[in-house]
Motif scaffolding. Structure first.
Motif, mmCIF file in Angstrom:
data_model
loop_
_atom_site.group_PDB
_atom_site.id
_atom_site.type_symbol
_atom_site.label_atom_id
_atom_site.label_comp_id
_atom_site.label_asym_id
_atom_site.label_seq_id
_atom_site.Cartn_x
_atom_site.Cartn_y
_atom_site.Cartn_z
ATOM 1 N N VAL A 236 47.642 57.415 30.264
ATOM 2 C CA VAL A 236 46.671 56.343 30.508
ATOM 3 C C VAL A 236 45.996 56.417 31.879
ATOM 4 N N ASP A 237 46.533 57.196 32.796
ATOM 5 C CA ASP A 237 45.923 57.402 34.107
ATOM 6 C C ASP A 237 46.607 58.593 34.764
ATOM 7 N N GLY A 238 46.160 58.942 35.961
ATOM 8 C CA GLY A 238 46.721 60.101 36.646
ATOM 9 C C GLY A 238 48.213 59.997 36.906
ATOM 10 N N LYS A 239 48.683 58.821 37.282
ATOM 11 C CA LYS A 239 50.121 58.646 37.541
ATOM 12 C C LYS A 239 50.932 58.910 36.281
ATOM 13 N N ASP A 240 50.477 58.347 35.160
ATOM 14 C CA ASP A 240 51.130 58.585 33.881
ATOM 15 C C ASP A 240 51.038 60.073 33.530
ATOM 16 N N GLY A 241 49.906 60.687 33.843
ATOM 17 C CA GLY A 241 49.728 62.115 33.595
ATOM 18 C C GLY A 241 50.736 62.959 34.356
ATOM 19 N N VAL A 242 50.995 62.597 35.616
ATOM 20 C CA VAL A 242 51.985 63.322 36.418
ATOM 21 C C VAL A 242 53.354 63.220 35.744
ATOM 22 N N THR A 243 53.684 62.039 35.234
ATOM 23 C CA THR A 243 54.953 61.863 34.517
ATOM 24 C C THR A 243 55.005 62.777 33.299
ATOM 25 N N LYS A 244 53.886 62.841 32.547
ATOM 26 C CA LYS A 244 53.836 63.668 31.336
ATOM 27 C C LYS A 244 53.947 65.160 31.654
ATOM 28 N N LEU A 245 53.562 65.575 32.862
ATOM 29 C CA LEU A 245 53.700 66.985 33.247
ATOM 30 C C LEU A 245 55.156 67.425 33.163
ATOM 31 N N GLY A 246 56.055 66.454 33.289
ATOM 32 C CA GLY A 246 57.485 66.742 33.194
ATOM 33 C C GLY A 246 57.942 67.135 31.798
ATOM 34 N N GLN A 247 57.067 66.992 30.793
ATOM 35 C CA GLN A 247 57.423 67.361 29.419
ATOM 36 C C GLN A 247 57.357 68.861 29.185
ATOM 37 N N GLY A 248 56.997 69.616 30.190
ATOM 38 C CA GLY A 248 56.930 71.065 30.038
ATOM 39 C C GLY A 248 55.552 71.608 30.344
ATOM 40 N N ARG A 249 55.332 72.839 29.910
ATOM 41 C CA ARG A 249 54.069 73.523 30.213
ATOM 42 C C ARG A 249 53.009 73.168 29.179
ATOM 43 N N PHE A 250 51.802 72.881 29.680
ATOM 44 C CA PHE A 250 50.655 72.614 28.819
ATOM 45 C C PHE A 250 49.711 73.813 28.887
ATOM 46 N N ASP A 251 49.068 74.117 27.758
ATOM 47 C CA ASP A 251 48.124 75.234 27.717
ATOM 48 C C ASP A 251 46.802 74.858 28.366
ATOM 49 N N ALA A 252 46.455 73.563 28.333
ATOM 50 C CA ALA A 252 45.245 73.063 28.989
ATOM 51 C C ALA A 252 45.423 71.573 29.249
ATOM 52 N N ILE A 253 44.684 71.083 30.233
ATOM 53 C CA ILE A 253 44.737 69.661 30.600
ATOM 54 C C ILE A 253 43.304 69.148 30.665
ATOM 55 N N ILE A 254 43.074 68.010 30.005
ATOM 56 C CA ILE A 254 41.761 67.359 30.025
ATOM 57 C C ILE A 254 41.955 66.018 30.715
ATOM 58 N N THR A 255 41.123 65.723 31.700
ATOM 59 C CA THR A 255 41.271 64.459 32.417
ATOM 60 C C THR A 255 39.930 63.788 32.685
ATOM 61 N N ASP A 256 39.980 62.474 32.685
ATOM 62 C CA ASP A 256 38.842 61.659 33.101
ATOM 63 C C ASP A 256 38.815 61.672 34.623
ATOM 64 N N LEU A 257 37.726 61.259 35.217
ATOM 65 C CA LEU A 257 37.631 61.170 36.668
ATOM 66 C C LEU A 257 37.968 59.768 37.162
ATOM 67 N N ASN A 258 37.250 58.772 36.637
ATOM 68 C CA ASN A 258 37.399 57.401 37.122
ATOM 69 C C ASN A 258 38.496 56.670 36.346
ATOM 70 N N MET A 259 39.673 56.567 36.981
ATOM 71 C CA MET A 259 40.827 55.888 36.373
ATOM 72 C C MET A 259 41.545 55.082 37.445
ATOM 73 N N PRO A 260 42.244 54.026 37.043
ATOM 74 C CA PRO A 260 43.039 53.259 38.009
ATOM 75 C C PRO A 260 44.293 54.041 38.422
ATOM 76 N N ASN A 261 44.925 53.617 39.479
ATOM 77 C CA ASN A 261 46.196 54.154 39.999
ATOM 78 C C ASN A 261 46.085 55.548 40.607
ATOM 79 N N MET A 262 45.496 56.491 39.893
ATOM 80 C CA MET A 262 45.279 57.840 40.420
ATOM 81 C C MET A 262 44.081 58.421 39.692
ATOM 82 N N ASN A 263 43.019 58.738 40.432
ATOM 83 C CA ASN A 263 41.812 59.249 39.769
ATOM 84 C C ASN A 263 41.982 60.716 39.375
ATOM 85 N N GLY A 264 40.979 61.240 38.695
ATOM 86 C CA GLY A 264 41.059 62.603 38.181
ATOM 87 C C GLY A 264 41.206 63.666 39.243
ATOM 88 N N ILE A 265 40.521 63.521 40.368
ATOM 89 C CA ILE A 265 40.627 64.504 41.455
ATOM 90 C C ILE A 265 42.047 64.508 42.020
#
Length: 122
Positions: free
Chosen positions: A33-62
């Motif tokens: 749901v946002d960059g912070k949640d995305g960082v948590t999901k990175l813990g699920q292992g290796r992803f072949d590609a990552i797609i992210t929005d830029l403007n998000m609460p808590n942690m933006n795309g950059i």
């Protein structure tokens, strides 16, 4: 084995539309749901590609891209920025952080699938 994609966007409808398009194309999809949640999901292992929005609460795309680059299992995953932002300065910032491709919303799901196919194959 299906390629794994992490899709991060604060819009529930975008997560649903893009998630469905990716799954229909045969990818395994994890969403956040946002960059912070995305960082948590990175813990699920290796992803072949990552797609992210830029403007998000808590942690933006950059900020999220910078966090990905610090993550051992995912630091080399190609990153697609999917955003409404189209300014050259923001694109440059995104590419400097590590985004490989910049896709501007609104977009056609086929456009995103073509980008992924070029980056990681089907």
């Amino acid at each position: 084995m299906a390629k794994k994609i992490l899709f991060v966007d604060d819009s529930a409808s975008m997560r649903q539309v893009v998630g469905m398009a990716l799954k229909t194309a045969g990818y395994t999809v994890a969403t956040a749901v946002d960059g912070k949640d995305g960082v948590t999901k990175l813990g699920q292992g290796r992803f072949d590609a990552i797609i992210t929005d830029l403007n998000m609460p808590n942690m933006n795309g950059i900020e999220f891209i910078k966090a990905i680059k610090q993550h051992p299992a995912n630091k080399f995953a190609p990153i697609v920025m999917l955003t409404t932002e189209s300014s050259a300065a923001m694109k440059q910032q995104g590419q400097a952080a590590g985004a490989k491709v910049w896709v501007v919303k609104p977009f056609k799901p086929d456009q995103l699938l073509m980008v992924l196919k070029k980056l990681i194959g089907s």
